[in-house]
Design a protein around this motif. Structure first.
Motif, mmCIF file in Angstrom:
data_model
loop_
_atom_site.group_PDB
_atom_site.id
_atom_site.type_symbol
_atom_site.label_atom_id
_atom_site.label_comp_id
_atom_site.label_asym_id
_atom_site.label_seq_id
_atom_site.Cartn_x
_atom_site.Cartn_y
_atom_site.Cartn_z
ATOM 1 N N VAL A 58 -11.210 3.420 7.071
ATOM 2 C CA VAL A 58 -11.357 4.191 5.833
ATOM 3 C C VAL A 58 -12.307 5.356 6.061
ATOM 4 O O VAL A 58 -12.018 6.502 5.690
ATOM 5 C CB VAL A 58 -11.841 3.288 4.673
ATOM 6 N N GLN A 59 -13.433 5.085 6.698
ATOM 7 C CA GLN A 59 -14.413 6.140 6.968
ATOM 8 C C GLN A 59 -13.819 7.227 7.867
ATOM 9 O O GLN A 59 -14.021 8.424 7.637
ATOM 10 C CB GLN A 59 -15.655 5.538 7.613
ATOM 11 N N PHE A 60 -13.060 6.823 8.881
ATOM 12 C CA PHE A 60 -12.406 7.775 9.779
ATOM 13 C C PHE A 60 -11.450 8.684 9.007
ATOM 14 O O PHE A 60 -11.461 9.900 9.158
ATOM 15 C CB PHE A 60 -11.658 7.023 10.886
ATOM 16 N N LEU A 61 -10.601 8.087 8.154
ATOM 17 C CA LEU A 61 -9.630 8.865 7.387
ATOM 18 C C LEU A 61 -10.325 9.817 6.419
ATOM 19 O O LEU A 61 -9.901 10.969 6.255
ATOM 20 C CB LEU A 61 -8.669 7.936 6.648
ATOM 21 N N GLN A 62 -11.404 9.370 5.786
ATOM 22 C CA GLN A 62 -12.149 10.227 4.862
ATOM 23 C C GLN A 62 -12.765 11.430 5.580
ATOM 24 O O GLN A 62 -12.798 12.526 5.022
ATOM 25 C CB GLN A 62 -13.252 9.422 4.160
ATOM 26 N N LYS A 63 -13.253 11.228 6.783
ATOM 27 C CA LYS A 63 -13.866 12.319 7.551
ATOM 28 C C LYS A 63 -12.819 13.230 8.180
ATOM 29 O O LYS A 63 -13.037 14.432 8.313
ATOM 30 C CB LYS A 63 -14.775 11.751 8.649
ATOM 31 N N TRP A 64 -11.707 12.642 8.596
ATOM 32 C CA TRP A 64 -10.672 13.380 9.323
ATOM 33 C C TRP A 64 -10.076 14.478 8.445
ATOM 34 O O TRP A 64 -9.974 15.631 8.855
ATOM 35 C CB TRP A 64 -9.610 12.411 9.797
ATOM 36 N N ILE A 65 -9.653 14.128 7.263
ATOM 37 C CA ILE A 65 -9.104 15.094 6.317
ATOM 38 C C ILE A 65 -9.790 14.811 4.978
ATOM 39 O O ILE A 65 -9.314 13.998 4.186
ATOM 40 C CB ILE A 65 -7.566 15.003 6.220
ATOM 41 N N PRO A 66 -10.922 15.467 4.718
ATOM 42 C CA PRO A 66 -11.718 15.145 3.539
ATOM 43 C C PRO A 66 -11.080 15.581 2.224
ATOM 44 O O PRO A 66 -10.353 16.574 2.164
ATOM 45 C CB PRO A 66 -13.037 15.878 3.777
ATOM 46 N N ALA A 67 -11.398 14.842 1.171
ATOM 47 C CA ALA A 67 -10.830 15.101 -0.151
ATOM 48 C C ALA A 67 -11.370 16.372 -0.788
ATOM 49 O O ALA A 67 -10.671 17.026 -1.542
ATOM 50 C CB ALA A 67 -11.111 13.905 -1.069
ATOM 51 N N GLY A 68 -12.584 16.765 -0.513
ATOM 52 C CA GLY A 68 -13.229 17.853 -1.243
ATOM 53 C C GLY A 68 -12.902 19.267 -0.788
ATOM 54 O O GLY A 68 -13.459 20.222 -1.326
ATOM 55 N N GLU A 69 -12.030 19.434 0.158
ATOM 56 C CA GLU A 69 -11.716 20.773 0.671
ATOM 57 C C GLU A 69 -10.845 21.552 -0.317
ATOM 58 O O GLU A 69 -10.252 20.995 -1.221
ATOM 59 C CB GLU A 69 -11.004 20.657 2.019
ATOM 60 N N GLU A 70 -10.759 22.862 -0.099
ATOM 61 C CA GLU A 70 -9.932 23.744 -0.941
ATOM 62 C C GLU A 70 -8.514 23.812 -0.367
ATOM 63 O O GLU A 70 -8.208 24.682 0.437
ATOM 64 C CB GLU A 70 -10.545 25.152 -0.999
ATOM 65 N N TYR A 71 -7.665 22.905 -0.778
ATOM 66 C CA TYR A 71 -6.284 22.867 -0.324
ATOM 67 C C TYR A 71 -5.390 23.559 -1.353
ATOM 68 O O TYR A 71 -5.589 23.399 -2.562
ATOM 69 C CB TYR A 71 -5.812 21.421 -0.132
ATOM 70 N N ARG A 72 -4.398 24.305 -0.886
ATOM 71 C CA ARG A 72 -3.482 25.022 -1.784
ATOM 72 C C ARG A 72 -2.758 24.080 -2.753
ATOM 73 O O ARG A 72 -2.576 24.393 -3.916
ATOM 74 C CB ARG A 72 -2.465 25.822 -0.970
ATOM 75 N N HIS A 73 -2.340 22.937 -2.233
ATOM 76 C CA HIS A 73 -1.598 21.970 -3.054
ATOM 77 C C HIS A 73 -2.392 21.560 -4.306
ATOM 78 O O HIS A 73 -1.809 21.323 -5.361
ATOM 79 C CB HIS A 73 -1.240 20.734 -2.228
ATOM 80 N N ASN A 74 -3.694 21.490 -4.175
ATOM 81 C CA ASN A 74 -4.520 21.085 -5.315
ATOM 82 C C ASN A 74 -4.467 22.093 -6.460
ATOM 83 O O ASN A 74 -4.739 21.750 -7.598
ATOM 84 C CB ASN A 74 -5.964 20.862 -4.884
ATOM 85 N N ARG A 75 -4.089 23.352 -6.161
ATOM 86 C CA ARG A 75 -3.983 24.376 -7.205
ATOM 87 C C ARG A 75 -2.668 24.276 -7.968
ATOM 88 O O ARG A 75 -2.550 24.810 -9.060
ATOM 89 C CB ARG A 75 -4.119 25.774 -6.596
ATOM 90 N N VAL A 76 -1.682 23.610 -7.401
ATOM 91 C CA VAL A 76 -0.353 23.538 -8.028
ATOM 92 C C VAL A 76 0.111 22.087 -8.223
ATOM 93 O O VAL A 76 1.292 21.843 -8.388
ATOM 94 C CB VAL A 76 0.700 24.312 -7.196
#
Length: 143
Positions: A65-83
């Protein structure tokens, strides 16, 4: 004679990222349909979840779980999150699922999943919690 059986296993998840051991449920499907030899194909029905085979060690699951959270973190500015269509800023979950398997194929012999000593089948929730997730189990084999 070759047979084809298919059913869904449903589960509920409780955490944003979580590994849930499905081995016993998949084994029960093999036994219920009396698949003596063949293949069990296990498929995630979701774009924000995955399936893996690994050891069921509590500390290893925490590390994963810790590896996955660090590998691609939730808090980044991803384009998909805008749409996002469902109101969930879950681009990180979709990106994680790109790198993890959505389907596993496990041999079956003498009505038993042919897994190694420490191998277990895990559903990997990447966008939880969710009230219902489905895993499709397809058995190809004979008696």
């Amino acid at each position: 004679m070759t047979s084809f059986f298919q059913t869904a296993v449903t589960l509920r998840t409780k955490e944003p990222i979580e590994l849930i051991d499905l081995t016993d449920k998949i084994q029960q499907v093999v036994e219920r349909f009396k698949c003596a030899k063949g293949l069990a194909v296990v498929s995630s029905q979701h774009t924000t979840a995955a399936l893996v085979i690994n050891e069921n060690c509590p500390e290893l699951k925490k590390d994963a779980v810790q590896f996955l959270q660090k590998w691609i973190p939730a808090g980044e500015e991803y384009r998909h999150n805008r749409v996002m269509g469902d109101g969930r800023p879950n681009a990180h979950s979709h990106l994680l699922s790109l790198a993890l398997p959505q389907q596993l194929t496990i041999p079956v012999r003498q009505t038993r999943l042919q897994l190694g000593t420490w191998q277990r089948i895990f559903f990997v929730e990447l966008d939880g919690p969710r009230s219902e997730r489905k895993v499709l189990v397809t058995l190809l084999g004979g008696t």
